[in-house]
Design an enzyme around this catalytic site. Structure first.
Site, PDB file in Angstrom:
ATOM      1  N   LYS A  31       2.669  -2.468  -8.519  1.00 30.66           N
ATOM      2  CA  LYS A  31       1.949  -2.387  -7.242  1.00 30.66           C
ATOM      3  C   LYS A  31       2.705  -1.480  -6.272  1.00 30.66           C
ATOM      4  O   LYS A  31       3.896  -1.644  -6.060  1.00 30.66           O
ATOM      5  CB  LYS A  31       1.843  -3.799  -6.636  1.00 30.66           C
ATOM      6  CG  LYS A  31       1.114  -3.830  -5.308  1.00 30.66           C
ATOM      7  CD  LYS A  31       0.889  -5.252  -4.845  1.00 30.66           C
ATOM      8  CE  LYS A  31       2.049  -5.834  -4.072  1.00 30.66           C
ATOM      9  NZ  LYS A  31       2.358  -5.153  -2.800  1.00 30.66           N
ATOM     10  N   ASP A  58      -1.863  -1.092  -3.047  1.00 28.50           N
ATOM     11  CA  ASP A  58      -1.983  -2.208  -2.091  1.00 28.50           C
ATOM     12  C   ASP A  58      -1.778  -1.685  -0.667  1.00 28.50           C
ATOM     13  O   ASP A  58      -0.710  -1.843  -0.083  1.00 28.50           O
ATOM     14  CB  ASP A  58      -0.923  -3.265  -2.458  1.00 28.50           C
ATOM     15  CG  ASP A  58      -0.845  -4.421  -1.481  1.00 28.50           C
ATOM     16  OD1 ASP A  58      -1.844  -4.720  -0.806  1.00 28.50           O
ATOM     17  OD2 ASP A  58       0.244  -5.039  -1.392  1.00 28.50           O
ATOM     18  N   LYS A  60      -4.285  -2.296   1.681  1.00 31.87           N
ATOM     19  CA  LYS A  60      -5.055  -3.246   2.519  1.00 31.87           C
ATOM     20  C   LYS A  60      -5.850  -2.526   3.608  1.00 31.87           C
ATOM     21  O   LYS A  60      -5.675  -2.797   4.799  1.00 31.87           O
ATOM     22  CB  LYS A  60      -4.118  -4.273   3.164  1.00 31.87           C
ATOM     23  CG  LYS A  60      -3.229  -5.050   2.204  1.00 31.87           C
ATOM     24  CD  LYS A  60      -2.375  -6.075   2.930  1.00 31.87           C
ATOM     25  CE  LYS A  60      -1.450  -6.850   2.027  1.00 31.87           C
ATOM     26  NZ  LYS A  60      -0.371  -6.065   1.419  1.00 31.87           N
ATOM     27  N   ASP A  63     -10.426  -0.997   8.601  1.00 33.23           N
ATOM     28  CA  ASP A  63     -10.823  -0.026   9.624  1.00 33.23           C
ATOM     29  C   ASP A  63     -12.340  -0.045   9.727  1.00 33.23           C
ATOM     30  O   ASP A  63     -13.000  -0.864   9.068  1.00 33.23           O
ATOM     31  CB  ASP A  63     -10.280   1.366   9.215  1.00 33.23           C
ATOM     32  CG  ASP A  63      -9.928   2.211  10.437  1.00 33.23           C
ATOM     33  OD1 ASP A  63     -10.759   2.264  11.362  1.00 33.23           O
ATOM     34  OD2 ASP A  63      -8.839   2.810  10.447  1.00 33.23           O
ATOM     35  N   THR A 117      -0.072 -14.340   2.563  1.00 32.64           N
ATOM     36  CA  THR A 117       0.677 -15.524   2.120  1.00 32.64           C
ATOM     37  C   THR A 117       1.867 -15.841   3.033  1.00 32.64           C
ATOM     38  O   THR A 117       2.531 -16.849   2.857  1.00 32.64           O
ATOM     39  CB  THR A 117       1.185 -15.333   0.674  1.00 32.64           C
ATOM     40  OG1 THR A 117       1.654 -13.985   0.554  1.00 32.64           O
ATOM     41  CG2 THR A 117       0.100 -15.552  -0.326  1.00 32.64           C
ATOM     42  N   ARG A 208      10.447  -9.316  -5.150  1.00 33.93           N
ATOM     43  CA  ARG A 208      11.896  -9.476  -5.080  1.00 33.93           C
ATOM     44  C   ARG A 208      12.514 -10.298  -6.201  1.00 33.93           C
ATOM     45  O   ARG A 208      13.628 -10.016  -6.628  1.00 33.93           O
ATOM     46  CB  ARG A 208      12.264 -10.052  -3.705  1.00 33.93           C
ATOM     47  CG  ARG A 208      12.082  -9.015  -2.602  1.00 33.93           C
ATOM     48  CD  ARG A 208      12.013  -9.625  -1.233  1.00 33.93           C
ATOM     49  NE  ARG A 208      10.737 -10.293  -1.007  1.00 33.93           N
ATOM     50  CZ  ARG A 208      10.395 -10.846   0.152  1.00 33.93           C
ATOM     51  NH1 ARG A 208      11.228 -10.822   1.168  1.00 33.93           N
ATOM     52  NH2 ARG A 208       9.212 -11.429   0.283  1.00 33.93           N
TER      53      ARG A 208
END
Ligand code: C5P
Length: 228
Positions: A31, A58, A60, A63, A117, A208
Site C-alpha cells: 500500500k 491509499d 483517500k 473532494d 481506525t 509498522r
C-alpha cells in the site's frame, strides 16, 4: 487465492527499496499512502510494480465529485490494483468515482474509507457526528455498497456486524492490526491478524509491525502461518 496481507509502505524511499528486496510478491500486496506518494510522486508506483507487487493506492480522495472523478481517472493510468476514496465525501462523490472506474479497462477495486481506525466515539462526536462509531461505519458502508463500490476500509471491531449486514462479496479491508493488543501506537480500534480474518476481513493492512521488524519476511510468514 491471493494473500490477504497488504503491507503499508509508510517509509522513506530507501527503506522501501530495501524492504521490497526482502519480501515476496506472492506473500502480500503493498500500500502506497500519503507519505510515500507525496515525497516520491506517481513514478514510485511503477518502480514498485516492477518488483512484482500489486499496489493499493491509499490517498483517500475526498473532494467535490468533479475533482474526484479526475483524480480517480489519473490513478487509473497508473494501473493500480486497489484505490480508495473517503466516503464522507458523500453520495455524488462516490457515484463519480464509480463512474470513472466502471468505464476503465483496468477496473481496480474501488474502496471507500468509513471511519479512520485512529478515531473512537468521543472523536467523532467532537467533529459533529452524533452516531456511535459503529452506526456511522455501517451507514457509510451501506452508502458505498449502494453506490456499487467494491468494498470499504473499516476497523477490526466492525468486521463481524458489517459481514452480517452487507453482501457476501463486498470487500472488507482492515488496518489497525496489532499482534500484541497493548501495543496500539496511534491506532485505537485494533485486533490481531487472525481475529480480523476470522471475523470476515478479506484484506488486512499491516504497516509498522512488519516494516519495523528486524526480519520483515519472517514476520510475514509468521502471520500467514496463523491463517492455515
Ligand atoms: O503501521 P500501521 O499498521 O498502524 O499502519 C496502518 C496503515 O493503514 C497506515 O498506512 C494508515 O494510513 C492506514 N489506514 C488506517 N486507517 C484507515 C485507513 C488507512 O490506519 N481507516
Amino acid at each position: 487465492m491471493s494473500s490477504p496481507l497488504i503491507i503499508a509502505l509508510d517509509l522513506e524511499i530507501n527503506e522501501v527499496l530495501k524492504l521490497l528486496k526482502k519480501i515476496n510478491p506472492s506473500d502480500c500486496q503493498v500500500k502506497i499512502g500519503n507519505q510515500l506518494f507525496t515525497s516520491e510522486g506517481p513514478d514510485i508506483i511503477k518502480r514498485i510494480q516492477d518488483y512484482g507487487f500489486k499496489v493499493f493506492l491509499d490517498l483517500k480522495y475526498h473532494d467535490i465529485p468533479n475533482t474526484v472523478y479526475s483524480a480517480v481517472s489519473s490513478a487509473l493510468n497508473l494501473n493500480v490494483w486497489m484505490l480508495n476514496v473517503h466516503s464522507l465525501g458523500g453520495k455524488e462523490m462516490l457515484k463519480a468515482a464509480y463512474k470513472t472506474v466502471e468505464n476503465s479497462s483496468t477496473k481496480p477495486l474501488l474502496i471507500g474509507v468509513t471511519v479512520l481506525t485512529s478515531l473512537e466515539d468521543k472523536d467523532i462526536k467532537q467533529i459533529g457526528l452524533q452516531k456511535s462509531t459503529r452506526e456511522q461505519v455501517l451507514l457509510l458502508a451501506q452508502l458505498c455498497q449502494n453506490e456499487r463500490l467494491d468494498g470499504v476500509v473499516c476497523s477490526p471491531k466492525e468486521l463481524s456486524f458489517l459481514r452480517e449486514s452487507l453482501d457476501k462479496d463486498f470487500v472488507l479491508v482492515t488496518p489497525g492490526i496489532r499482534s500484541i493488543k497493548s501495543k496500539k501506537d496511534d491506532q485505537l480500534r485494533t485486533s490481531t491478524a487472525l481475529e480480523a480474518v476470522n471475523n470476515g476481513a478479506d484484506y488486512i493492512v499491516i504497516g509498522r509491525e512488519i516494516t519495523n521488524h528486524k526480519n520483515p519476511n519472517e514476520k510475514i510468514h509468521q502471520i500467514l502461518k496463523e491463517f492455515q
